[in-house]
Design an enzyme around this catalytic site. Sequence first.
Site, PDB file in Angstrom:
ATOM      1  N   ASP A 191       0.855  -1.190   0.000  1.00 21.01           N
ATOM      2  CA  ASP A 191       0.000   0.000   0.000  1.00 21.01           C
ATOM      3  C   ASP A 191       0.893   1.242   0.000  1.00 21.01           C
ATOM      4  O   ASP A 191       1.902   1.304   0.688  1.00 21.01           O
ATOM      5  CB  ASP A 191      -0.906  -0.008   1.245  1.00 21.01           C
ATOM      6  CG  ASP A 191      -2.060   0.982   1.119  1.00 21.01           C
ATOM      7  OD1 ASP A 191      -3.220   0.534   1.013  1.00 21.01           O
ATOM      8  OD2 ASP A 191      -1.803   2.210   1.129  1.00 21.01           O
ATOM      9  N   THR A 235     -12.180   3.548  -1.155  1.00 23.00           N
ATOM     10  CA  THR A 235     -11.749   4.693  -1.969  1.00 23.00           C
ATOM     11  C   THR A 235     -11.324   4.290  -3.373  1.00 23.00           C
ATOM     12  O   THR A 235     -11.294   5.131  -4.268  1.00 23.00           O
ATOM     13  CB  THR A 235     -10.590   5.455  -1.289  1.00 23.00           C
ATOM     14  OG1 THR A 235      -9.490   4.562  -1.111  1.00 23.00           O
ATOM     15  CG2 THR A 235     -11.022   6.023   0.057  1.00 23.00           C
ATOM     16  N   HIS A 284     -10.203  -5.246  -3.460  1.00 24.85           N
ATOM     17  CA  HIS A 284      -8.876  -5.471  -2.870  1.00 24.85           C
ATOM     18  C   HIS A 284      -9.020  -5.911  -1.425  1.00 24.85           C
ATOM     19  O   HIS A 284      -9.945  -5.515  -0.731  1.00 24.85           O
ATOM     20  CB  HIS A 284      -8.002  -4.214  -2.970  1.00 24.85           C
ATOM     21  CG  HIS A 284      -8.635  -2.953  -2.457  1.00 24.85           C
ATOM     22  ND1 HIS A 284      -9.583  -2.262  -3.176  1.00 24.85           N
ATOM     23  CD2 HIS A 284      -8.485  -2.279  -1.297  1.00 24.85           C
ATOM     24  CE1 HIS A 284      -9.967  -1.200  -2.479  1.00 24.85           C
ATOM     25  NE2 HIS A 284      -9.327  -1.190  -1.328  1.00 24.85           N
ATOM     26  N   HIS A 344      -6.945  -5.731   1.994  1.00 28.04           N
ATOM     27  CA  HIS A 344      -5.818  -5.221   2.768  1.00 28.04           C
ATOM     28  C   HIS A 344      -5.294  -6.370   3.626  1.00 28.04           C
ATOM     29  O   HIS A 344      -6.080  -7.033   4.319  1.00 28.04           O
ATOM     30  CB  HIS A 344      -6.268  -4.106   3.709  1.00 28.04           C
ATOM     31  CG  HIS A 344      -6.818  -2.882   3.027  1.00 28.04           C
ATOM     32  ND1 HIS A 344      -6.090  -1.718   2.897  1.00 28.04           N
ATOM     33  CD2 HIS A 344      -8.028  -2.635   2.467  1.00 28.04           C
ATOM     34  CE1 HIS A 344      -6.842  -0.806   2.286  1.00 28.04           C
ATOM     35  NE2 HIS A 344      -8.019  -1.337   2.013  1.00 28.04           N
TER      36      HIS A 344
HETATM   37  P1  5GP Z   1      -9.711   1.466   0.280  1.00 27.96           P
HETATM   38  O1  5GP Z   1      -9.784   2.759   1.012  1.00 27.96           O
HETATM   39  O2  5GP Z   1     -10.404   1.542  -1.054  1.00 27.96           O
HETATM   40  O3  5GP Z   1     -10.126   0.285   1.097  1.00 27.96           O
HETATM   41  O4  5GP Z   1      -8.171   1.216   0.023  1.00 27.96           O
HETATM   42  C1  5GP Z   1      -7.458   1.770  -1.030  1.00 27.96           C
HETATM   43  C2  5GP Z   1      -6.000   1.700  -0.646  1.00 27.96           C
HETATM   44  O5  5GP Z   1      -5.243   1.922  -1.805  1.00 27.96           O
HETATM   45  C3  5GP Z   1      -5.584   2.779   0.374  1.00 27.96           C
HETATM   46  O6  5GP Z   1      -5.059   2.148   1.539  1.00 27.96           O
HETATM   47  C4  5GP Z   1      -4.539   3.608  -0.372  1.00 27.96           C
HETATM   48  O7  5GP Z   1      -3.464   3.999   0.447  1.00 27.96           O
HETATM   49  C5  5GP Z   1      -4.094   2.655  -1.481  1.00 27.96           C
HETATM   50  N1  5GP Z   1      -3.665   3.304  -2.707  1.00 27.96           N
HETATM   51  C6  5GP Z   1      -4.305   4.303  -3.370  1.00 27.96           C
HETATM   52  N2  5GP Z   1      -3.643   4.614  -4.499  1.00 27.96           N
HETATM   53  C7  5GP Z   1      -2.570   3.791  -4.549  1.00 27.96           C
HETATM   54  C8  5GP Z   1      -1.501   3.639  -5.492  1.00 27.96           C
HETATM   55  O8  5GP Z   1      -1.410   4.324  -6.518  1.00 27.96           O
HETATM   56  N3  5GP Z   1      -0.570   2.692  -5.215  1.00 27.96           N
HETATM   57  C9  5GP Z   1      -0.629   1.907  -4.089  1.00 27.96           C
HETATM   58  N4  5GP Z   1       0.338   1.009  -3.922  1.00 27.96           N
HETATM   59  N5  5GP Z   1      -1.640   2.017  -3.198  1.00 27.96           N
HETATM   60  C10 5GP Z   1      -2.585   2.951  -3.418  1.00 27.96           C
END
Ligand code: 5GP
Length: 112
Positions: free
Chosen positions: A29, A94, A99, A101
Amino acid sequence: MDCIFCKIVNGELPSKKVYEDEHVVAFHDISPIAPVHVLTIPKKHIASAMELGEGDAELLAQLHHAIREVARATGVAESGFRIISNIGSDGQQTVPHLHFHVIGGRQLEWKA
Ligand code: 5GP
Ligand code: ZN
C-alpha cells in the site's frame, strides 16, 4: 478503464509487488497503516466484493492462496494479521477495484 489498480495490473502505474500469479497481484500500500500493509487484488476488474458472483469461487480461492503467500513473504504468517475489504461509502472504499488489505507487523486494535 480509468482505474488505478487496473493500471497497476497492466504496468501503467508502478507498484512494489510482493506476489503475482496468473489471476492475482499483491503490492505494498502506498500509504501503509502498519509495518505490513499489502493490497491483494484480482487482475480482473471487479468493483467490490458486492460484485462477486458464483463464477468467482475459484478466483476467491486464488485470492486467499495469494494472501497466505503474502503473509509468509512479509513474515506475519506466524504472528498474525488482518484481512480487510472495504465496500462502498460507509465502508470507506476509496478505490473501486476489489482489494484485500493484509495488515500486520504490530499488535492491531479492534473495532471500527
Ligand atoms: P480502500 O480505502 O479503497 O479500502 O483502500 C485503497 C488503498 O489503496 C488505500 O489504503 C490507499 O493507500 C491505497 N492506494 C491508493 N492509491 C494507490 C496507489 O497508486 N498505489 C498503491 N500502492 N496504493 C494505493
Ligand atoms: Zn480496476
